[in-house]
Design an enzyme around this catalytic site. Structure first.
Site, PDB file in Angstrom:
ATOM      1  N   LYS A 209       0.695  -1.212  -0.082  1.00 16.51           N
ATOM      2  CA  LYS A 209       0.013  -0.070   0.061  1.00 16.51           C
ATOM      3  C   LYS A 209       0.846   1.290  -0.025  1.00 16.51           C
ATOM      4  CE  LYS A 209      -4.448  -1.593   0.354  1.00 16.51           C
ATOM      5  NZ  LYS A 209      -5.218  -2.011   1.525  1.00 16.51           N
ATOM      6  N   ARG A 249      -3.901 -10.083   3.810  1.00 14.57           N
ATOM      7  CA  ARG A 249      -3.966  -9.979   2.346  1.00 14.57           C
ATOM      8  C   ARG A 249      -2.900  -9.503   1.821  1.00 14.57           C
ATOM      9  NH1 ARG A 249      -5.624  -6.717  -1.447  1.00 14.57           N
ATOM     10  NH2 ARG A 249      -7.189  -7.240  -2.945  1.00 14.57           N
TER      11      ARG A 249
HETATM   12  N1  PMM Z   1      -7.257  -3.767  -0.205  1.00 15.60           N
HETATM   13  C1  PMM Z   1      -7.582  -3.790  -1.519  1.00 15.60           C
HETATM   14  C2  PMM Z   1      -8.593  -4.426  -2.128  1.00 15.60           C
HETATM   15  N2  PMM Z   1      -9.300  -5.367  -1.352  1.00 15.60           N
HETATM   16  N3  PMM Z   1      -9.911  -6.132   0.571  1.00 15.60           N
HETATM   17  C3  PMM Z   1      -9.602  -6.160   1.937  1.00 15.60           C
HETATM   18  N4  PMM Z   1     -10.581  -6.721   2.853  1.00 15.60           N
HETATM   19  N5  PMM Z   1      -8.866  -5.234   2.804  1.00 15.60           N
HETATM   20  C4  PMM Z   1      -8.057  -4.469   1.999  1.00 15.60           C
HETATM   21  O1  PMM Z   1      -7.196  -3.601   2.484  1.00 15.60           O
HETATM   22  C5  PMM Z   1      -8.141  -4.330   0.569  1.00 15.60           C
HETATM   23  C6  PMM Z   1      -8.924  -5.240  -0.070  1.00 15.60           C
HETATM   24  C7  PMM Z   1      -6.561  -2.782  -2.422  1.00 15.60           C
HETATM   25  O2  PMM Z   1      -5.241  -3.331  -2.678  1.00 15.60           O
HETATM   26  P1  PMM Z   1      -4.817  -3.951  -4.016  1.00 15.60           P
HETATM   27  O3  PMM Z   1      -5.796  -3.447  -5.167  1.00 15.60           O
HETATM   28  O4  PMM Z   1      -3.481  -3.442  -4.088  1.00 15.60           O
HETATM   29  O5  PMM Z   1      -4.702  -5.311  -4.131  1.00 15.60           O
END
Ligand code: PMM
Length: 272
Positions: A209, A249
């Protein structure tokens, strides 16, 4: 939890797994390298992102969820839309990860109650296009826990068993970097919501992030490239696991899986 973003424009890996064959191969690789769950998403939620149509989202994730589930992978569907969640569950997804915590689609709670699948409720203040305008807090931990408590209450009132719920502070979503750091530092407080079934399991999505990239960059306007933030993500995973997180995640699995195993082993030694 390993991430497969079937998108051209996600935070850190947009476009890399956009074709179904690439996405399926990547999901299998994440599972083989130690992910217990593979989270498949078709809609980018990076700050400023515009929504895609429901049909486009279904087209992106449908074949990937079905193929991974068929191959025996535990699949989570990352969606704010009830139709996408429903179709994914129908083809084998075992968990729904909703970054809006049920706010974006009022029909979501009914599906989750009926399907009885685990449901990730993330702290969310609005769609990505202008969410950073809503990153205003007097006390970020107090406000995030209060807003998550409200969501959890609404969802259980709608018939969802509290045992299905996992909560997530939503790092980077309507959060400035300082907010994300404060929430991480006080992670243990986030499971203790104002609900009779608390504490809830906590999921942490810190991987690659912007708040990590900014901290480690060479200046305010030169964040470290996302792909060079994986060692820092492993450090945060070790910390989050020691602080009691249920799940992290992440985009790259091996180092994070090691960190989780080490934290679990240390946790065994701390038992009386
Ligand atoms: N962050 C992203 C997408 N989905 N889901 C959950 N539960 N928590 C998160 O922090 C989260 C998510 C965005 O991250 P990415 O696009 O880099 O994968």
């Amino acid at each position: 939890m390993g991430v497969v973003n079937v998108t051209p424009d996600s935070f850190s890996d947009g476009g890399k797994w956009f074709g179904p064959d690439e996405a399926i191969a990547h999901g299998l690789e994440l599972a083989a390298s130690g992910a217990d769950i593979v989270d498949v998403g078709g809609e980018s939620t990076r700050p400023g992102a515009l929504r895609i149509s429901e049909d486009e989202e279904l087209r992106r994730v449908g074949p990937v969820v079905a193929a991974l589930a068929q191959a025996g992978v535990i699949v989570s569907i990352d969606t704010m839309r009830v139709r996408v969640a429903e179709q994914a569950i129908g083809t084998g997804a075992r968990l729904v990860n909703d970054v809006s915590g049920g706010l974006a689609d009022p029909a979501m709670a009914g599906l989750i109650a009926a399907a009885q699948v685990p449901y990730v409720v993330m702290h969310w203040r609005g769609q990505s296009v202008d969410m950073q305008d809503k990153a205003v807090y007097a006390d970020v931990v107090k406000e995030v826990t209060a807003e998550l408590s409200q969501r959890v209450r609404a969802l259980t009132d709608a018939g969802i068993d509290p045992a299905q719920l996992i909560v997530d502070p939503g790092l980077g979503f309507a959060k400035l970097p300082a907010h994300s750091w404060t929430l991480l530092a006080r992670l243990r407080e986030l499971s203790c919501l104002d609900h009779p079934a608390a504490p809830f399991p906590v999921l942490v999505g810190a991987s690659r992030k912007g708040f990590i990239a900014r901290l480690l960059g060479t200046g305010q306007d030169t964040p470290r490239p996302f792909a060079e933030c994986d060692d820092a993500t492993v450090a945060l995973t070790a910390y989050a696991a020691m602080a009691g997180a249920w799940c992290v995640r992440v985009h790259s699995v091996p180092g994070n899986a090691d960190a989780v195993r080490i934290a679990a082993r240390l946790g065994e030694e701390r038992q009386p």
